[in-house]
Design a protein around this motif. Sequence first.
Motif, PDB file in Angstrom:
ATOM      1  N   GLY A 163       0.827  -1.206   0.000  1.00  0.00           N
ATOM      2  CA  GLY A 163       0.000   0.000   0.000  1.00  0.00           C
ATOM      3  C   GLY A 163       0.847   1.235   0.000  1.00  0.00           C
ATOM      4  N   PRO A 164       0.327   2.374   0.219  1.00  0.00           N
ATOM      5  CA  PRO A 164      -1.061   2.684   0.445  1.00  0.00           C
ATOM      6  C   PRO A 164      -1.856   2.720  -0.870  1.00  0.00           C
ATOM      7  CG  PRO A 164       0.225   4.704   0.625  1.00  0.00           C
ATOM      8  CD  PRO A 164       1.175   3.570   0.344  1.00  0.00           C
ATOM      9  N   PRO A 165      -3.153   2.610  -0.779  1.00  0.00           N
ATOM     10  CA  PRO A 165      -3.910   2.344   0.446  1.00  0.00           C
ATOM     11  C   PRO A 165      -3.757   0.891   0.869  1.00  0.00           C
ATOM     12  CG  PRO A 165      -5.414   2.447  -1.399  1.00  0.00           C
ATOM     13  CD  PRO A 165      -4.049   2.773  -1.934  1.00  0.00           C
ATOM     14  N   PHE A 166      -3.891   0.658   2.149  1.00  0.00           N
ATOM     15  CA  PHE A 166      -3.792  -0.657   2.737  1.00  0.00           C
ATOM     16  C   PHE A 166      -5.185  -1.192   3.036  1.00  0.00           C
ATOM     17  CE2 PHE A 166      -0.003   1.675   3.929  1.00  0.00           C
ATOM     18  CZ  PHE A 166       1.025   0.773   3.664  1.00  0.00           C
ATOM     19  N   ILE A 167      -5.285  -2.505   3.112  1.00  0.00           N
ATOM     20  CA  ILE A 167      -6.469  -3.151   3.678  1.00  0.00           C
ATOM     21  C   ILE A 167      -6.041  -3.665   5.039  1.00  0.00           C
ATOM     22  CG2 ILE A 167      -8.172  -5.013   3.515  1.00  0.00           C
ATOM     23  CD1 ILE A 167      -7.697  -4.937   0.442  1.00  0.00           C
ATOM     24  N   GLU A 168      -6.824  -3.343   6.053  1.00  0.00           N
ATOM     25  CA  GLU A 168      -6.576  -3.811   7.412  1.00  0.00           C
ATOM     26  C   GLU A 168      -7.667  -4.806   7.776  1.00  0.00           C
ATOM     27  OE1 GLU A 168      -6.405  -2.006  11.977  1.00  0.00           O
ATOM     28  OE2 GLU A 168      -7.310  -0.820  10.371  1.00  0.00           O
ATOM     29  N   LEU A 169      -7.272  -5.894   8.411  1.00  0.00           N
ATOM     30  CA  LEU A 169      -8.209  -6.829   9.021  1.00  0.00           C
ATOM     31  C   LEU A 169      -7.918  -6.833  10.506  1.00  0.00           C
ATOM     32  CD1 LEU A 169      -7.894  -9.873   6.585  1.00  0.00           C
ATOM     33  CD2 LEU A 169      -9.613  -8.040   6.525  1.00  0.00           C
ATOM     34  N   ILE A 170      -8.962  -6.815  11.321  1.00  0.00           N
ATOM     35  CA  ILE A 170      -8.772  -6.840  12.767  1.00  0.00           C
ATOM     36  C   ILE A 170      -9.784  -7.806  13.376  1.00  0.00           C
ATOM     37  CG2 ILE A 170     -10.195  -4.807  13.176  1.00  0.00           C
ATOM     38  CD1 ILE A 170      -8.013  -4.056  15.343  1.00  0.00           C
ATOM     39  N   GLU A 171      -9.271  -8.668  14.243  1.00  0.00           N
ATOM     40  CA  GLU A 171     -10.077  -9.671  14.929  1.00  0.00           C
ATOM     41  C   GLU A 171     -10.051  -9.348  16.414  1.00  0.00           C
ATOM     42  OE1 GLU A 171      -9.442 -14.092  14.058  1.00  0.00           O
ATOM     43  OE2 GLU A 171      -8.660 -13.874  16.106  1.00  0.00           O
ATOM     44  N   GLY A 172     -11.165  -8.865  16.925  1.00  0.00           N
ATOM     45  CA  GLY A 172     -11.241  -8.475  18.326  1.00  0.00           C
ATOM     46  C   GLY A 172     -12.305  -9.254  19.066  1.00  0.00           C
ATOM     47  N   PRO A 173     -12.185  -9.308  20.377  1.00  0.00           N
ATOM     48  CA  PRO A 173     -13.148 -10.077  21.168  1.00  0.00           C
ATOM     49  C   PRO A 173     -14.491  -9.364  21.307  1.00  0.00           C
ATOM     50  CG  PRO A 173     -11.620  -8.968  22.627  1.00  0.00           C
ATOM     51  CD  PRO A 173     -11.142  -8.698  21.225  1.00  0.00           C
ATOM     52  N   GLY A 211     -17.412  -7.332  22.703  1.00  0.00           N
ATOM     53  CA  GLY A 211     -17.393  -6.153  23.558  1.00  0.00           C
ATOM     54  C   GLY A 211     -16.294  -5.167  23.242  1.00  0.00           C
ATOM     55  N   SER A 212     -15.365  -5.534  22.378  1.00  0.00           N
ATOM     56  CA  SER A 212     -14.273  -4.631  21.998  1.00  0.00           C
ATOM     57  C   SER A 212     -14.738  -3.694  20.894  1.00  0.00           C
ATOM     58  CB  SER A 212     -13.061  -5.439  21.515  1.00  0.00           C
ATOM     59  OG  SER A 212     -13.300  -5.976  20.211  1.00  0.00           O
ATOM     60  N   PRO A 213     -13.950  -2.662  20.588  1.00  0.00           N
ATOM     61  CA  PRO A 213     -14.320  -1.775  19.475  1.00  0.00           C
ATOM     62  C   PRO A 213     -14.353  -2.494  18.121  1.00  0.00           C
ATOM     63  CG  PRO A 213     -12.670  -0.741  20.870  1.00  0.00           C
ATOM     64  CD  PRO A 213     -12.785  -2.173  21.322  1.00  0.00           C
ATOM     65  N   TRP A 214     -13.795  -3.720  18.056  1.00  0.00           N
ATOM     66  CA  TRP A 214     -13.710  -4.471  16.804  1.00  0.00           C
ATOM     67  C   TRP A 214     -14.500  -5.777  16.885  1.00  0.00           C
ATOM     68  CZ3 TRP A 214      -9.440  -3.501  19.948  1.00  0.00           C
ATOM     69  CH2 TRP A 214      -8.892  -2.225  19.771  1.00  0.00           C
ATOM     70  N   ASP A 215     -15.506  -5.801  17.723  1.00  0.00           N
ATOM     71  CA  ASP A 215     -16.350  -6.980  17.925  1.00  0.00           C
ATOM     72  C   ASP A 215     -17.032  -7.360  16.613  1.00  0.00           C
ATOM     73  OD1 ASP A 215     -18.304  -8.845  18.637  1.00  0.00           O
ATOM     74  OD2 ASP A 215     -19.050  -7.673  20.332  1.00  0.00           O
ATOM     75  N   ALA A 216     -16.740  -8.559  16.122  1.00  0.00           N
ATOM     76  CA  ALA A 216     -17.376  -9.059  14.898  1.00  0.00           C
ATOM     77  C   ALA A 216     -18.149 -10.343  15.208  1.00  0.00           C
ATOM     78  CB  ALA A 216     -16.330  -9.294  13.818  1.00  0.00           C
ATOM     79  N   SER A 217     -18.637 -10.466  16.438  1.00  0.00           N
ATOM     80  CA  SER A 217     -19.357 -11.682  16.819  1.00  0.00           C
ATOM     81  C   SER A 217     -20.663 -11.842  16.046  1.00  0.00           C
ATOM     82  CB  SER A 217     -19.589 -11.736  18.327  1.00  0.00           C
ATOM     83  OG  SER A 217     -20.257 -10.589  18.783  1.00  0.00           O
ATOM     84  N   ASP A 218     -21.199 -10.754  15.492  1.00  0.00           N
ATOM     85  CA  ASP A 218     -22.397 -10.838  14.643  1.00  0.00           C
ATOM     86  C   ASP A 218     -22.041 -11.063  13.179  1.00  0.00           C
ATOM     87  OD1 ASP A 218     -24.157 -10.503  16.753  1.00  0.00           O
ATOM     88  OD2 ASP A 218     -24.255  -8.320  16.506  1.00  0.00           O
ATOM     89  N   GLY A 219     -20.759 -11.235  12.885  1.00  0.00           N
ATOM     90  CA  GLY A 219     -20.296 -11.464  11.519  1.00  0.00           C
ATOM     91  C   GLY A 219     -19.347 -10.373  11.068  1.00  0.00           C
ATOM     92  N   PRO A 220     -18.602 -10.644  10.012  1.00  0.00           N
ATOM     93  CA  PRO A 220     -17.642  -9.656   9.512  1.00  0.00           C
ATOM     94  C   PRO A 220     -18.360  -8.409   9.009  1.00  0.00           C
ATOM     95  CG  PRO A 220     -17.832 -11.497   7.993  1.00  0.00           C
ATOM     96  CD  PRO A 220     -18.657 -11.844   9.193  1.00  0.00           C
TER      97      PRO A 220
END
Length: 151
Positions: free
Chosen positions: A50-60, A62-71
Motif C-alpha cells: 500500500g497505500p492504500p492498505f487493507i486492514e483486518l482486525i479480529e477483536g473479542p 465487547g471490543s471496538p472491533w467486535d465481529a461476533s455478529d459477523g464480519p
Amino acid sequence: MTAFYHVCFAVPDLEAAMRDLRGAAGVEWSEPKRDRLAEWDYRIVFTRGGPPFIELIEGPAGSPWDASDGPRFDHLGYWSDSVEAGSRRLADQGMAEDFSGCPYGRPFAYHRVDSIGARVELVDAARQPGFLANWHPGGDAMPAISEKGGR
C-alpha cells in the motif's frame, strides 16, 4: 492533500479473511500481529504494497472491533496532524466519537458516519514512522489531514 491510508474490516476469523481476500483480490499480507488495548486482546494485519492498505482486525466480543455478529466494513483510516482537533471537527459536523484510544495511550479516535454505516478513524501522524516500520518497511511517508488549515 489526502490523508487516507487504509480501509478496515472487523472479522471473526483473521486467517479465513486473509485467505479469501488473497483469492478474490490477489492481495498479499504482512505477518499478523497480536496486541492489547485496555482489556482487549486482538489480532491485526495489513496488506503489503500500500497505500492504500487493507486492514483486518479480529477483536473479542465487547471490543471496538467486535465481529461476533459477523464480519463487517469497520472504518476508513486517515492520518491527522491533530486527533483532538480532528475529533472536534467531526463531532461538530454531527459525527459522534464512537471510541478513542487516547485514554489508553494510543492517539486515535473512531467517529460514526451513520450515512455509510461505518466509522472514520483519525490516527496521529506522529505514529506513521512506526506504522511504516511494522507494516510497510521502506515505504514513503504519507500526508496527513492538516487541522490547522483544512486538508
